[in-house]
Design a protein around this motif. Structure first.
Motif, PDB file in Angstrom:
ATOM      1  N   SER A   1      29.111 -87.434 -52.792  1.00 21.34           N
ATOM      2  CA  SER A   1      29.198 -86.976 -51.405  1.00 21.34           C
ATOM      3  C   SER A   1      28.856 -88.111 -50.457  1.00 21.34           C
ATOM      4  O   SER A   1      28.331 -89.160 -50.854  1.00 21.34           O
ATOM      5  CB  SER A   1      28.234 -85.815 -51.186  1.00 21.34           C
ATOM      6  OG  SER A   1      26.895 -86.283 -51.252  1.00 21.34           O
ATOM      7  N   VAL A   2      29.109 -87.870 -49.178  1.00 22.14           N
ATOM      8  CA  VAL A   2      28.761 -88.852 -48.158  1.00 22.14           C
ATOM      9  C   VAL A   2      27.253 -89.093 -48.153  1.00 22.14           C
ATOM     10  O   VAL A   2      26.791 -90.234 -48.132  1.00 22.14           O
ATOM     11  CB  VAL A   2      29.234 -88.383 -46.772  1.00 22.14           C
ATOM     12  CG1 VAL A   2      28.773 -89.347 -45.689  1.00 22.14           C
ATOM     13  CG2 VAL A   2      30.760 -88.236 -46.746  1.00 22.14           C
ATOM     14  N   ARG A   3      26.465 -88.028 -48.183  1.00 21.82           N
ATOM     15  CA  ARG A   3      25.010 -88.180 -48.174  1.00 21.82           C
ATOM     16  C   ARG A   3      24.516 -88.974 -49.380  1.00 21.82           C
ATOM     17  O   ARG A   3      23.700 -89.908 -49.234  1.00 21.82           O
ATOM     18  CB  ARG A   3      24.324 -86.815 -48.128  1.00 21.82           C
ATOM     19  CG  ARG A   3      22.795 -86.918 -48.169  1.00 21.82           C
ATOM     20  CD  ARG A   3      22.114 -85.571 -48.089  1.00 21.82           C
ATOM     21  NE  ARG A   3      22.183 -85.014 -46.739  1.00 21.82           N
ATOM     22  CZ  ARG A   3      21.345 -85.331 -45.770  1.00 21.82           C
ATOM     23  NH1 ARG A   3      20.362 -86.216 -45.975  1.00 21.82           N
ATOM     24  NH2 ARG A   3      21.460 -84.769 -44.576  1.00 21.82           N
ATOM     25  N   GLU A   4      24.962 -88.612 -50.565  1.00 22.95           N
ATOM     26  CA  GLU A   4      24.550 -89.341 -51.775  1.00 22.95           C
ATOM     27  C   GLU A   4      24.876 -90.820 -51.654  1.00 22.95           C
ATOM     28  O   GLU A   4      24.073 -91.687 -52.031  1.00 22.95           O
ATOM     29  CB  GLU A   4      25.260 -88.767 -52.995  1.00 22.95           C
ATOM     30  CG  GLU A   4      24.814 -87.375 -53.407  1.00 22.95           C
ATOM     31  CD  GLU A   4      25.692 -86.817 -54.506  1.00 22.95           C
ATOM     32  OE1 GLU A   4      25.135 -86.209 -55.434  1.00 22.95           O
ATOM     33  OE2 GLU A   4      26.926 -86.981 -54.427  1.00 22.95           O
ATOM     34  N   THR A   5      26.055 -91.101 -51.133  1.00 19.36           N
ATOM     35  CA  THR A   5      26.506 -92.478 -51.021  1.00 19.36           C
ATOM     36  C   THR A   5      25.663 -93.266 -50.025  1.00 19.36           C
ATOM     37  O   THR A   5      25.211 -94.386 -50.320  1.00 19.36           O
ATOM     38  CB  THR A   5      27.990 -92.507 -50.605  1.00 19.36           C
ATOM     39  OG1 THR A   5      28.762 -91.801 -51.587  1.00 19.36           O
ATOM     40  CG2 THR A   5      28.492 -93.927 -50.488  1.00 19.36           C
ATOM     41  N   LEU A   6      25.428 -92.693 -48.863  1.00 18.80           N
ATOM     42  CA  LEU A   6      24.637 -93.400 -47.855  1.00 18.80           C
ATOM     43  C   LEU A   6      23.204 -93.605 -48.319  1.00 18.80           C
ATOM     44  O   LEU A   6      22.606 -94.672 -48.087  1.00 18.80           O
ATOM     45  CB  LEU A   6      24.661 -92.632 -46.534  1.00 18.80           C
ATOM     46  CG  LEU A   6      26.025 -92.479 -45.846  1.00 18.80           C
ATOM     47  CD1 LEU A   6      25.848 -91.816 -44.482  1.00 18.80           C
ATOM     48  CD2 LEU A   6      26.734 -93.806 -45.710  1.00 18.80           C
ATOM     49  N   GLU A   7      22.633 -92.613 -48.975  1.00 13.43           N
ATOM     50  CA  GLU A   7      21.256 -92.752 -49.469  1.00 13.43           C
ATOM     51  C   GLU A   7      21.164 -93.840 -50.537  1.00 13.43           C
ATOM     52  O   GLU A   7      20.171 -94.577 -50.596  1.00 13.43           O
ATOM     53  CB  GLU A   7      20.765 -91.410 -50.005  1.00 13.43           C
ATOM     54  CG  GLU A   7      20.492 -90.390 -48.892  1.00 13.43           C
ATOM     55  CD  GLU A   7      20.063 -89.036 -49.412  1.00 13.43           C
ATOM     56  OE1 GLU A   7      20.245 -88.775 -50.623  1.00 13.43           O
ATOM     57  OE2 GLU A   7      19.546 -88.223 -48.597  1.00 13.43           O
ATOM     58  N   PHE A   8      22.207 -93.962 -51.366  1.00 12.65           N
ATOM     59  CA  PHE A   8      22.221 -95.014 -52.372  1.00 12.65           C
ATOM     60  C   PHE A   8      22.228 -96.395 -51.719  1.00 12.65           C
ATOM     61  O   PHE A   8      21.419 -97.275 -52.062  1.00 12.65           O
ATOM     62  CB  PHE A   8      23.437 -94.855 -53.280  1.00 12.65           C
ATOM     63  CG  PHE A   8      23.725 -96.058 -54.137  1.00 12.65           C
ATOM     64  CD1 PHE A   8      22.828 -96.462 -55.104  1.00 12.65           C
ATOM     65  CD2 PHE A   8      24.890 -96.788 -53.955  1.00 12.65           C
ATOM     66  CE1 PHE A   8      23.085 -97.583 -55.899  1.00 12.65           C
ATOM     67  CE2 PHE A   8      25.159 -97.900 -54.745  1.00 12.65           C
ATOM     68  CZ  PHE A   8      24.253 -98.295 -55.710  1.00 12.65           C
TER      69      PHE A   8
ATOM     70  N   SER B   1      18.988 -97.293 -50.145  1.00 12.40           N
ATOM     71  CA  SER B   1      17.967 -97.647 -51.131  1.00 12.40           C
ATOM     72  C   SER B   1      18.074 -99.104 -51.576  1.00 12.40           C
ATOM     73  O   SER B   1      17.100 -99.698 -52.024  1.00 12.40           O
ATOM     74  CB  SER B   1      18.056 -96.729 -52.354  1.00 12.40           C
ATOM     75  OG  SER B   1      19.183 -97.046 -53.160  1.00 12.40           O
ATOM     76  N   LEU B   2      19.278 -99.682 -51.435  1.00 15.09           N
ATOM     77  CA  LEU B   2      19.486-101.089 -51.800  1.00 15.09           C
ATOM     78  C   LEU B   2      19.258-102.028 -50.624  1.00 15.09           C
ATOM     79  O   LEU B   2      19.390-103.245 -50.773  1.00 15.09           O
ATOM     80  CB  LEU B   2      20.906-101.283 -52.337  1.00 15.09           C
ATOM     81  CG  LEU B   2      21.258-100.588 -53.654  1.00 15.09           C
ATOM     82  CD1 LEU B   2      22.693-100.907 -54.040  1.00 15.09           C
ATOM     83  CD2 LEU B   2      20.306-101.007 -54.772  1.00 15.09           C
ATOM     84  N   GLY B   3      18.935-101.463 -49.470  1.00 16.40           N
ATOM     85  CA  GLY B   3      18.659-102.290 -48.310  1.00 16.40           C
ATOM     86  C   GLY B   3      19.884-102.715 -47.517  1.00 16.40           C
ATOM     87  O   GLY B   3      19.801-103.641 -46.697  1.00 16.40           O
TER      88      GLY B   3
ATOM     89  N   GLU C   1      19.824 -90.383 -39.320  1.00 16.59           N
ATOM     90  CA  GLU C   1      18.833 -89.741 -40.186  1.00 16.59           C
ATOM     91  C   GLU C   1      18.470 -90.637 -41.374  1.00 16.59           C
ATOM     92  O   GLU C   1      17.289 -90.795 -41.720  1.00 16.59           O
ATOM     93  CB  GLU C   1      19.382 -88.412 -40.700  1.00 16.59           C
ATOM     94  CG  GLU C   1      18.490 -87.731 -41.726  1.00 16.59           C
ATOM     95  CD  GLU C   1      19.176 -86.572 -42.424  1.00 16.59           C
ATOM     96  OE1 GLU C   1      18.785 -86.276 -43.577  1.00 16.59           O
ATOM     97  OE2 GLU C   1      20.103 -85.975 -41.832  1.00 16.59           O
ATOM     98  N   ILE C   2      19.487 -91.225 -41.981  1.00 12.96           N
ATOM     99  CA  ILE C   2      19.267 -92.026 -43.188  1.00 12.96           C
ATOM    100  C   ILE C   2      18.878 -93.458 -42.846  1.00 12.96           C
ATOM    101  O   ILE C   2      18.172 -94.126 -43.612  1.00 12.96           O
ATOM    102  CB  ILE C   2      20.534 -91.978 -44.080  1.00 12.96           C
ATOM    103  CG1 ILE C   2      20.746 -90.532 -44.566  1.00 12.96           C
ATOM    104  CG2 ILE C   2      20.434 -92.930 -45.270  1.00 12.96           C
ATOM    105  CD1 ILE C   2      22.040 -90.297 -45.304  1.00 12.96           C
ATOM    106  N   GLY C   3      19.325 -93.927 -41.697  1.00 11.54           N
ATOM    107  CA  GLY C   3      18.976 -95.282 -41.279  1.00 11.54           C
ATOM    108  C   GLY C   3      19.932 -96.335 -41.775  1.00 11.54           C
ATOM    109  O   GLY C   3      19.505 -97.418 -42.205  1.00 11.54           O
ATOM    110  N   ILE C   4      21.227 -96.048 -41.726  1.00 13.75           N
ATOM    111  CA  ILE C   4      22.238 -96.997 -42.155  1.00 13.75           C
ATOM    112  C   ILE C   4      23.460 -96.822 -41.264  1.00 13.75           C
ATOM    113  O   ILE C   4      23.814 -95.708 -40.889  1.00 13.75           O
ATOM    114  CB  ILE C   4      22.598 -96.783 -43.644  1.00 13.75           C
ATOM    115  CG1 ILE C   4      23.490 -97.915 -44.165  1.00 13.75           C
ATOM    116  CG2 ILE C   4      23.229 -95.418 -43.886  1.00 13.75           C
ATOM    117  CD1 ILE C   4      23.650 -97.906 -45.683  1.00 13.75           C
ATOM    118  N   LYS C   5      24.113 -97.915 -40.909  1.00 16.31           N
ATOM    119  CA  LYS C   5      25.280 -97.849 -40.035  1.00 16.31           C
ATOM    120  C   LYS C   5      26.529 -97.458 -40.831  1.00 16.31           C
ATOM    121  O   LYS C   5      26.672 -97.842 -41.994  1.00 16.31           O
ATOM    122  CB  LYS C   5      25.494 -99.189 -39.335  1.00 16.31           C
ATOM    123  CG  LYS C   5      24.398 -99.536 -38.343  1.00 16.31           C
ATOM    124  CD  LYS C   5      24.668-100.872 -37.678  1.00 16.31           C
ATOM    125  CE  LYS C   5      23.558-101.237 -36.700  1.00 16.31           C
ATOM    126  NZ  LYS C   5      23.776-102.569 -36.086  1.00 16.31           N
TER     127      LYS C   5
END
Length: 232
Positions: free
Chosen positions: A20-27, A30-32, A75-79
């Motif tokens: 999903s989009v959420r899973e992908t963005l969170e991954f 997590s790698l910075g 929310e996740i902190g990624i562009k």
């Protein structure tokens, strides 16, 4: 360095994606990573909507994953940036710099010969990259090159072999095309190897990315995802 994923698929828009989009963005967070370009399969590719649906309906569906990503980005902190992957009988092209409104206004692209479509996209301001140009697979009848219809070549695709990537670099060198790299990630954190583009300062938007690639201000990088043993 600020890292960016330039070639990424998410579910449910790309039928072949498994994350999903959420899973992908969170991954990626997590790698910075600083940001990702969501480049799902377009209406001419492996998109998860019936081809017979009206063009506007398909475009609106196509952009749902990107729009979800934009909502989740704070929310996740990624562009999250917008991209498209066009397809032609197993030959794929990454397109950056055009938005949903542009695609809604230009349904005629679906009836164009692919070479004419690519030129039209570039004339409209897009940055067009030939993705994994030497990819070999059971469903690809033969390799097709479009050196006069693209501005760049994906010379490192994390899901392709060293030989395929080496041939892509020769292609770019011999035709004086710009070079990019991406993961072609369909599975979020289950991918073993990653590739992308990095900059010294954060990207502002898609046009900023295009400008920096053209000016040689982005660098290619690769990473190993040590959390997995094999690519699913």
């Amino acid at each position: 360095m600020y890292r960016y994923e330039t070639h990424l698929h998410t579910s449910p828009v790309s039928r072949c994606a498994r994350a999903s989009v959420r899973e992908t963005l969170e991954f990626y967070k997590s790698l910075g990573y600083e940001g990702v370009f969501i480049t799902n399969h377009f209406l001419d590719g492996n998109i998860n909507i019936d081809y017979n649906r009206p063009y506007e309906e398909r475009i609106n569906f196509y952009f749902t994953d990107y729009e979800e990503g934009v909502k989740l980005s704070k929310e996740i902190g990624i562009k999250v940036f917008c991209g498209v992957e066009l397809s032609y009988l197993g030959t794929d092209f990454l397109v950056y710099g055009l938005n949903k409104e542009w695609y809604l206004k230009n349904p005629q692209i679906m009836d164009m010969k692919k070479s004419d479509e690519l030129r039209f996209l570039m004339e409209s301001g897009a940055f067009v990259v030939h993705a994994h140009p030497y990819r070999e697979d059971f469903y690809i009848d033969h390799i097709r090159l479009f050196p006069r219809c693209v501005e760049g070549v994906e010379v490192i695709n994390a899901c392709r072999s060293d030989l395929e990537n080496s041939m892509a670099e020769h292609y770019a060198d011999n035709y004086s095309l710009l070079k990019t790299a991406g993961s072609d990630n369909h599975v979020a954190g289950k991918i073993k190897r990653l590739a992308g583009m990095a900059s010294n300062t954060p990207l502002i938007d898609e046009n900023d990315f295009i400008k920096r690639v053209r000016n040689g201000e982005m660098t290619i990088f690769t990473l190993e995802n040590k959390a997995v043993e094999v690519v699913k």
